[in-house]
Design an enzyme around this catalytic site. Structure first.
Site, PDB file in Angstrom:
ATOM      1  N   GLN A  69      31.694 -28.744 -22.514  1.00  0.00           N
ATOM      2  CA  GLN A  69      32.729 -28.645 -23.551  1.00  0.00           C
ATOM      3  C   GLN A  69      32.295 -29.368 -24.826  1.00  0.00           C
ATOM      4  O   GLN A  69      33.135 -29.888 -25.560  1.00  0.00           O
ATOM      5  CB  GLN A  69      34.047 -29.209 -23.030  1.00  0.00           C
ATOM      6  CG  GLN A  69      34.763 -28.288 -22.058  1.00  0.00           C
ATOM      7  CD  GLN A  69      35.212 -26.978 -22.716  1.00  0.00           C
ATOM      8  OE1 GLN A  69      35.391 -26.896 -23.932  1.00  0.00           O
ATOM      9  NE2 GLN A  69      35.388 -25.952 -21.919  1.00  0.00           N
ATOM     10  N   SER A  70      31.012 -29.404 -25.101  1.00  0.00           N
ATOM     11  CA  SER A  70      30.507 -30.118 -26.264  1.00  0.00           C
ATOM     12  C   SER A  70      31.058 -29.563 -27.586  1.00  0.00           C
ATOM     13  O   SER A  70      30.905 -28.372 -27.887  1.00  0.00           O
ATOM     14  CB  SER A  70      28.976 -30.016 -26.276  1.00  0.00           C
ATOM     15  OG  SER A  70      28.461 -30.469 -27.510  1.00  0.00           O
ATOM     16  N   ASN A  71      31.686 -30.439 -28.345  1.00  0.00           N
ATOM     17  CA  ASN A  71      32.125 -30.057 -29.697  1.00  0.00           C
ATOM     18  C   ASN A  71      30.915 -29.828 -30.594  1.00  0.00           C
ATOM     19  O   ASN A  71      30.911 -28.962 -31.463  1.00  0.00           O
ATOM     20  CB  ASN A  71      32.965 -31.172 -30.319  1.00  0.00           C
ATOM     21  CG  ASN A  71      34.246 -31.433 -29.548  1.00  0.00           C
ATOM     22  OD1 ASN A  71      35.023 -30.514 -29.304  1.00  0.00           O
ATOM     23  ND2 ASN A  71      34.459 -32.679 -29.158  1.00  0.00           N
TER      24      ASN A  71
END
Ligand SMILES: *Cc1c(COP(=O)(O)O)cnc(C)c1O
Length: 315
Positions: A69-71
């Protein structure tokens, strides 16, 4: 240094009257959750410099890495597409991954996702090297962006933030700037920007990872040493930086009950929507550690898309 305009700047600074009254400290919020929409958050400021360099070296493909879920990975995918480059994301596999939030946007944007195990992620440079060789043999030109966009180039996005703030508020009235620490680029860039202009403001970074603050100070020292060797020597940067380890919760990307509680509280009291991975921990660390006389600038670094995969925790 070639910077490309990617973010919609300046982002607003808002004094939050209700949160200030509720927590008993003066709270100003720099709305870096509004730097863009799909490209929102803090990473796009770093990417203005990193993508500038990618274009300067005529890259066709950009590599970066992060959690599922890396921004940062999502923002990189978005800006790469905007600039006509091909994004390849090396994402650390975890159990129960869902095609939601940031990961869904990566998919829709057509980013190429390469899943890596925890062990591979520890040596992601080796995975990069293999992939890079394979791709360059067929004519692609790869530019690699580090985790979180944090290196001597990326942090310039947050050095530049100080100029932007000067046009918006009287920084002399601020006692501390608070932000989350994930790869330390944001906090370090701000501390460097403040040092350049001799502001006497402490930068307090709330560590949201299980790495220790020594790890981040070592990284910060290494980046400052690189800058020094290229003739950019700014004294007093690390003296302006404090990192607090005690608000990281159960694990990186795992919020505590108190983090979930403060997400609801900040939203209901002050219409401030925080994310469970970074800003909730940073905000809680701020209200629990700041002296009552503080006049704080809280950097809302974004992360809102990361809220949706956590929906069931809010039942
Ligand atoms: C990456 C990230 C951070 C941490 O910033 P670093 O510069 O990596 O320390 C904070 N908040 C959000 C929402 C992020 O995505």
């Amino acid at each position: 240094m070639k910077r490309v305009n990617l973010a919609r700047l300046p982002t607003p600074v808002e004094y939050n009257k209700r949160l200030s009254a509720h927590y008993g400290v003066e709270i100003f919020i720099k709305r870096d959750d509004l730097t863009e929409f799909v490209g929102s958050g803090n990473k796009i400021r770093k990417l203005e410099y990193l993508m500038g360099q990618a274009l300067a070296v005529k890259a066709t493909t950009v590599f970066t890495c992060g959690g599922v879920q890396s921004n940062h990975a999502r923002a990189t995918a978005y800006v790469a597409k905007r600039l006509g480059l091909h994004p390849v994301l090396f994402l650390r596999k975890t159990v129960g991954d869902v095609l939601q939030g940031n990961r869904l946007l990566d998919e829709i944007l057509g980013a190429e996702v390469i899943e890596v195990s925890n062990e591979e992620y520890e040596h992601v440079e080796e995975v990069y090297a293999r992939e890079k060789e394979r791709r360059e043999a067929r004519g692609e030109r790869v530019y690699t962006i580090p985790e979180g966009g944090t290196n001597e180039l990326g942090i310039m996005g947050y050095v530049r933030l100080i100029d932007e703030l000067e046009g918006q508020m009287n920084l002399d009235e601020i006692t501390q700037i608070y932000c989350a620490v994930g790869s330390v680029g944001t906090a370090l860039g701000i501390a460097l920007g403040l040092s350049l202009k001799s502001y006497n403001i402490q930068v307090v970074g709330i560590n949201v990872t299980k790495r220790s603050k020594e790890f981040f100070f070592d990284r910060a020292r290494a980046i400052l040493a690189k800058l020094k060797s290229s003739g950019f020597n700014v004294p007093g940067v690390l003296e302006r930086l404090t990192i607090l380890d005690e608000f990281s919760g159960p694990d990186y990307a795992v919020p505590s009950h108190e983090d979930l509680r403060i997400i609801k509280e900040a939203a209901r009291v002050g219409a401030l929507v925080l994310d469970p991975v970074y800003t909730a921990k940073a905000f809680r660390g701020m209200v629990e550690s700041a002296p009552r006389t503080s006049r704080i600038l809280f950097i809302h670094t974004g992360g809102t898309f990361g809220l949706f995969p956590f929906a069931e925790l809010f039942d």
